[in-house]
Design a protein around this motif. Sequence first.
Motif, PDB file in Angstrom:
ATOM      1  N   GLY A 149       6.701  12.236  -7.100  1.00  0.00           N
ATOM      2  CA  GLY A 149       5.755  12.586  -6.030  1.00  0.00           C
ATOM      3  C   GLY A 149       4.362  12.042  -6.286  1.00  0.00           C
ATOM      4  N   GLY A 150       3.545  12.111  -5.234  1.00  0.00           N
ATOM      5  CA  GLY A 150       2.126  11.806  -5.373  1.00  0.00           C
ATOM      6  C   GLY A 150       1.784  10.362  -5.664  1.00  0.00           C
ATOM      7  N   VAL A 151       2.665   9.438  -5.267  1.00  0.00           N
ATOM      8  CA  VAL A 151       2.369   8.032  -5.565  1.00  0.00           C
ATOM      9  C   VAL A 151       1.805   7.276  -4.351  1.00  0.00           C
ATOM     10  N   GLY A 152       1.591   8.013  -3.240  1.00  0.00           N
ATOM     11  CA  GLY A 152       0.970   7.385  -2.077  1.00  0.00           C
ATOM     12  C   GLY A 152       1.914   7.035  -0.937  1.00  0.00           C
ATOM     13  N   LYS A 153       3.142   7.554  -0.974  1.00  0.00           N
ATOM     14  CA  LYS A 153       4.113   7.267   0.103  1.00  0.00           C
ATOM     15  C   LYS A 153       3.545   7.543   1.493  1.00  0.00           C
ATOM     16  N   SER A 154       3.001   8.756   1.636  1.00  0.00           N
ATOM     17  CA  SER A 154       2.593   9.170   2.981  1.00  0.00           C
ATOM     18  C   SER A 154       1.394   8.370   3.472  1.00  0.00           C
ATOM     19  N   VAL A 155       0.423   8.165   2.589  1.00  0.00           N
ATOM     20  CA  VAL A 155      -0.760   7.395   2.985  1.00  0.00           C
ATOM     21  C   VAL A 155      -0.345   5.962   3.357  1.00  0.00           C
ATOM     22  N   ILE A 156       0.572   5.415   2.590  1.00  0.00           N
ATOM     23  CA  ILE A 156       1.008   4.035   2.859  1.00  0.00           C
ATOM     24  C   ILE A 156       1.859   3.981   4.140  1.00  0.00           C
ATOM     25  N   LEU A 177       9.829  12.494   7.525  1.00  0.00           N
ATOM     26  CA  LEU A 177      11.118  13.063   7.116  1.00  0.00           C
ATOM     27  C   LEU A 177      11.010  13.773   5.763  1.00  0.00           C
ATOM     28  N   ASP A 178       9.780  14.009   5.333  1.00  0.00           N
ATOM     29  CA  ASP A 178       9.586  14.880   4.170  1.00  0.00           C
ATOM     30  C   ASP A 178       9.589  16.291   4.766  1.00  0.00           C
ATOM     31  N   LEU A 179      10.807  16.762   5.106  1.00  0.00           N
ATOM     32  CA  LEU A 179      10.921  17.950   5.956  1.00  0.00           C
ATOM     33  C   LEU A 179      10.374  19.210   5.284  1.00  0.00           C
ATOM     34  N   GLY A 261      10.899  12.427   1.665  1.00  0.00           N
ATOM     35  CA  GLY A 261      10.515  13.333   0.580  1.00  0.00           C
ATOM     36  C   GLY A 261      11.074  12.795  -0.734  1.00  0.00           C
ATOM     37  N   VAL A 262      10.617  13.400  -1.841  1.00  0.00           N
ATOM     38  CA  VAL A 262      11.166  13.003  -3.134  1.00  0.00           C
ATOM     39  C   VAL A 262      12.390  13.865  -3.386  1.00  0.00           C
ATOM     40  N   ASN A 263      13.508  13.495  -2.814  1.00  0.00           N
ATOM     41  CA  ASN A 263      14.730  14.291  -2.985  1.00  0.00           C
ATOM     42  C   ASN A 263      15.923  13.435  -2.590  1.00  0.00           C
ATOM     43  N   ILE A 313       3.854  -1.204  -6.234  1.00  0.00           N
ATOM     44  CA  ILE A 313       3.150  -0.432  -7.267  1.00  0.00           C
ATOM     45  C   ILE A 313       1.797  -0.048  -6.688  1.00  0.00           C
ATOM     46  N   ASN A 314       1.620   1.241  -6.514  1.00  0.00           N
ATOM     47  CA  ASN A 314       0.357   1.738  -5.958  1.00  0.00           C
ATOM     48  C   ASN A 314      -0.537   2.214  -7.106  1.00  0.00           C
ATOM     49  N   LEU A 315      -1.782   2.453  -6.761  1.00  0.00           N
ATOM     50  CA  LEU A 315      -2.769   2.962  -7.732  1.00  0.00           C
ATOM     51  C   LEU A 315      -2.891   2.012  -8.924  1.00  0.00           C
ATOM     52  N   ILE A 339      -0.882  -2.408  -5.012  1.00  0.00           N
ATOM     53  CA  ILE A 339      -1.984  -1.842  -4.224  1.00  0.00           C
ATOM     54  C   ILE A 339      -2.993  -1.222  -5.183  1.00  0.00           C
ATOM     55  N   GLN A 340      -4.201  -1.714  -5.063  1.00  0.00           N
ATOM     56  CA  GLN A 340      -5.295  -1.296  -5.943  1.00  0.00           C
ATOM     57  C   GLN A 340      -5.609   0.193  -5.816  1.00  0.00           C
ATOM     58  N   GLU A 341      -5.965   0.799  -6.920  1.00  0.00           N
ATOM     59  CA  GLU A 341      -6.496   2.165  -6.817  1.00  0.00           C
ATOM     60  C   GLU A 341      -7.901   2.072  -6.223  1.00  0.00           C
ATOM     61  N   GLU A 342      -8.128   2.811  -5.159  1.00  0.00           N
ATOM     62  CA  GLU A 342      -9.418   2.720  -4.465  1.00  0.00           C
ATOM     63  C   GLU A 342      -9.794   4.111  -3.972  1.00  0.00           C
ATOM     64  N   LEU A 343     -10.352   4.873  -4.857  1.00  0.00           N
ATOM     65  CA  LEU A 343     -10.560   6.286  -4.544  1.00  0.00           C
ATOM     66  C   LEU A 343     -11.370   6.544  -3.283  1.00  0.00           C
ATOM     67  N   LYS A 344     -12.502   5.851  -3.170  1.00  0.00           N
ATOM     68  CA  LYS A 344     -13.478   6.246  -2.144  1.00  0.00           C
ATOM     69  C   LYS A 344     -12.926   6.165  -0.709  1.00  0.00           C
ATOM     70  N   PRO A 345     -12.509   4.973  -0.267  1.00  0.00           N
ATOM     71  CA  PRO A 345     -12.072   4.928   1.153  1.00  0.00           C
ATOM     72  C   PRO A 345     -10.842   5.795   1.428  1.00  0.00           C
ATOM     73  N   ILE A 346      -9.948   5.914   0.429  1.00  0.00           N
ATOM     74  CA  ILE A 346      -8.711   6.659   0.683  1.00  0.00           C
ATOM     75  C   ILE A 346      -8.973   8.162   0.703  1.00  0.00           C
ATOM     76  N   ARG A 347      -9.702   8.655  -0.291  1.00  0.00           N
ATOM     77  CA  ARG A 347     -10.057  10.083  -0.295  1.00  0.00           C
ATOM     78  C   ARG A 347     -10.786  10.448   0.991  1.00  0.00           C
ATOM     79  N   PHE A 348     -11.725   9.578   1.367  1.00  0.00           N
ATOM     80  CA  PHE A 348     -12.535   9.850   2.554  1.00  0.00           C
ATOM     81  C   PHE A 348     -11.636  10.001   3.777  1.00  0.00           C
TER      82      PHE A 348
END
Length: 378
Positions: A149-156, A177-179, A261-263, A313-315, A339-348
């Motif tokens: 989990g938490g590797v950026g699937k949804s944002v991507i 479909l991450d139900l 989802g991760v399942n 490969i994200n982050l 995909i580069q780790e880019e905190l500012k624009p993505i967090r925002f």
Amino acid sequence: MSIRILIADDIEETRSLLKQVLTLEDDEFEVVGEAGDGEEVLKLCRKLNPDVILMDINMPKMNGLEATEEIMRTYPDANVIIMSVQNDTEYLRTAMEAGAKGYILKPINHEEVSELIKKTHSKGMNRKKSQPKEDLKDAKILSFYSFKGGVGKSVIALNTSVIMAEKLNHKVLLIDLDLHFGDISLLTNKHTEKNVLDLVDDDMTDSYEAMKNYFYNYCKNLDVLYAPLSPEGADYVSKDIVNRIISTAKQHYDYIVIDTGVNFHEHTLFALDSSDKIFFISSMEMTSIKNSKLGLGVMKSLNYEDDKVEIIINLTSEKFGISKKDIEKVFDRKVSYYIQEELKPIRFSVNRGQALALDSKGKMSRFYKTLLKLCKEL
Ligand SMILES: Nc1ncnc2c1ncn2[C@@H]1O[C@H](COP(=O)(O)OP(=O)(O)OP(=O)(O)O)[C@@H](O)[C@H]1O
Ligand SMILES: [Mg+2]
């Protein structure tokens, strides 16, 4: 084929009398539904897609004129016949302006109503024939998947969908479909919109016309089907329903993007099986890399061809002591996108609840540019 009729009248007796005269004496007619108020008509209309709607005017909740207007907005081809007690031309004119195709005065004469239904239906058929048909599409299915989990699937998945739709002009449906833990409603700040559980509860999976009311139009060319708001909701969405939604929607979109989802639940496996392309996402962290290596092994055992599965490969960052070369060595595969780790624009954008790809500053990010490249290469 019989003419499928929906009767809308608040008086039960009137409905059953009408039903009797229509069906007992003429096997050309089939009464497929009865509604007692305007809101029910709308619901049944979506669900049953009747050929002809017999509509009373004075009904509770929403009157027949309002219901007609509403139906015409969604189904301009619907054949509504107004039943009125008032011989008031002004009143009937309003009904026709609302989109009714005919009217009949109460008390209703059996022969008159039968004839009117047949005439209205046949005119409707001719109208349909002379209209250019919507070309049926055959959407490509793209899934975003990960073994951790938490590797950026949804944002991507969200931003890829926006770019495909808004920038590249493809008609796209994004399915969350991450139900159990779907995040797309959070990422788009749309918690109150309908989701797949409403679609199931209202039993609207029979046709595209029925289900499209549950797809939220997020931006130009992009519709979204949200996941249930809480994990319990997932239990009510079976694989068969997911199958019905995807196979129906396929004919109306260029791309269906699925955030999984991760399942390994059956609907996730179904989505992966149905996909033309699976973007397998990992981060640059050792635990994620280890799990992804296992995951890629599973993909192989499912007999997915190598070119069906692409690695992202994200982050990505040079600072973490793992190089791109190391990663490709572990996977023994080429990575398609870093995909580069880019905190500012993505967090925002995540905190604002708006896709980065819709924002002029977001479009300057390397994240956006990499996803644009990915979309163009599809
Ligand atoms: N390239 C990136 N740079 C910086 N932060 C990122 C990047 N990609 C994703 N993130 C951040 O990582 C977090 C997790 O992203 P996301 O929710 O898309 O992951 P996920 O794989 O869908 O997670 P889950 O398994 O919970 O569904 C987000 O809050 C986002 O801010
Ligand atoms: Mg997610």
